[in-house]
Design a protein around this motif. Structure first.
Motif: not given
Length: 211
Positions: A13-16, A30-46, A48-55
């Motif tokens: 894992l590598r921090p994003l 490794l996805i953490e922190g603020e990612h609110q109201h983003a547009t992430v259509r047709n993406a691919r997550f393989t 991945c670890a999302l820890r305490a992420a605000r989405l």
């Protein structure tokens, strides 16, 4: 409940640090922190670890999640229409008001999650487990559930035209069906639950009970 260090891909894992983007290809992030109201259509997550992420409010339309892990993620009011989930764990996360219309979930585990008002209309759930979760006002209209279980969960569902096969409700700690009681066909319940659901089942076939 697995921790981050228990994941087979933890060492890779590598921090994003960059924002999430449309059609992004995220592998080992490794996805953490603020990612609110983003547009992430047709993406691919393989892997991945999302820890305490605000989405909150993020648009994940048609996004694919595979071999990934969520812990304490805030997915409130996210749009995940036509998304795909395979071999994913969501632990102690919030999906209140999440839109999973037409989503496809296979081998997905929700543990300790809150799904108030989540919308799974037309979704396909196969080998999905909701363990110790709260499902309140969850809409499964037109959804297809195969080998789905709810151990330790409090369940309040709308089931219009829902299809069930090998759905196990026996270990749910409470079941409420707000509509579509006939769609329970194909589910397994305990004897105690049968008595609790008897008034709804009787009403659904127009059976009058009089002493």
């Amino acid at each position: 409940m697995r921790e981050l260090d228990d994941l087979p891909f933890a060492a890779h894992l590598r921090p994003l640090d960059d924002p999430l983007d449309d059609e992004g290809d995220y592998d080992g992030a490794l996805i953490e922190g603020e990612h609110q109201h983003a547009t992430v259509r047709n993406a691919r997550f393989t892997e991945c670890a999302l820890r305490a992420a605000r989405l909150t409010g993020t648009d994940f339309t048609a996004t694919r999640f595979a071999d990934s892990w969520f812990r304490n993620a805030d997915l409130t009011a996210t749009t995940m229409t036509e998304s795909s989930w395979q071999d994913v764990e969501l632990l102690e996360s919030t999906l209140a008001g999440a839109e999973l219309i037409g989503a496809r979930l296979r081998r997905v585990t929700f543990e300790g999650c809150k799904l108030d008002g989540a919308n799974f209309c037309g979704a396909q759930l196969r080998e999905v487990t909701f363990r110790d979760c709260v499902l309140r006002d969850v809409d499964l209209a037109g959804a297809k559930l195969t080998a789905v279980a709810f151990p330790g969960s409090r369940v309040q569902l709308a089931l219009r035209d829902t299809t069930m096969d090998k759905v196990d409700l026996r270990e749910a700690v409470g079941i409420t069906v707000t509509e579509g009681v006939p769609s329970l066909r194909g589910a397994m319940i305990s004897r105690t639950q049968l008595f609790e659901l008897a008034p709804l089942l009787a009403a659904s076939v127009g059976l009058l009970v009089r002493d």
